[in-house]
Design a protein around this motif. Sequence first.
Motif, PDB file in Angstrom:
ATOM      1  N   MET A 141      62.502  47.082  71.043  1.00 14.56           N
ATOM      2  CA  MET A 141      62.955  47.679  71.880  1.00 14.56           C
ATOM      3  C   MET A 141      61.768  47.594  72.947  1.00 14.56           C
ATOM      4  O   MET A 141      60.222  47.537  72.990  1.00 14.56           O
ATOM      5  N   VAL A 198      66.287  45.988  72.282  1.00 14.74           N
ATOM      6  CA  VAL A 198      67.293  45.946  73.407  1.00 14.74           C
ATOM      7  C   VAL A 198      66.506  46.044  74.473  1.00 14.74           C
ATOM      8  O   VAL A 198      65.455  45.860  73.912  1.00 14.74           O
ATOM      9  N   GLN A 246      72.645  50.893  74.542  1.00 15.60           N
ATOM     10  CA  GLN A 246      71.904  51.140  72.838  1.00 15.60           C
ATOM     11  C   GLN A 246      73.050  51.407  72.220  1.00 15.60           C
ATOM     12  O   GLN A 246      73.403  52.351  71.552  1.00 15.60           O
ATOM     13  N   TYR A 291      64.805  57.007  75.047  1.00 15.51           N
ATOM     14  CA  TYR A 291      65.634  55.624  73.880  1.00 15.51           C
ATOM     15  C   TYR A 291      65.952  57.101  72.390  1.00 15.51           C
ATOM     16  O   TYR A 291      65.892  56.987  71.623  1.00 15.51           O
ATOM     17  N   TYR A 320      68.520  58.214  70.595  1.00 18.06           N
ATOM     18  CA  TYR A 320      69.561  56.392  69.787  1.00 18.06           C
ATOM     19  C   TYR A 320      68.140  56.128  68.722  1.00 18.06           C
ATOM     20  O   TYR A 320      69.021  55.577  68.048  1.00 18.06           O
TER      21      TYR A 320
END
Length: 121
Positions: free
Chosen positions: A9, A36, A52, A73, A76
């Motif tokens: 991430m 991501v 996402q 996030y 997620y």
Amino acid sequence: MKVKKTLVMGASTDPGRYSYKAIKMLQRYGHPVLAVGKKEEDLDGLKIEKEQVPFEDVDTVTLYLNPMNQRQYYDYIVELEPERVIFNPGTENPEFFELLKKNGIEIEVACTLVMLSINQY
């Protein structure tokens, strides 16, 4: 060594960023990598997603986002149901620690690069 599908991430194609170094090192050690980032990009064949994406079978999420940028996030990451989340230096976030613990997700405050280099990943 167990292969661990890892979601990075805060991924970046900038070779000066630690997220870039982590992606490269994870690949070198044979771990499948998902990514991501702020923008959709291609990193030597690895698609960095901006959205996402509901990835499956994620073992580890490694964070390269400061605590303020993590908030969007939270849900997620919890919904991905990873075994653990690694908080790299500068990403420590007590608020997120609590949410992850409540959902049975292990927390590691460590450096992904160091963990890989000493075979503690």
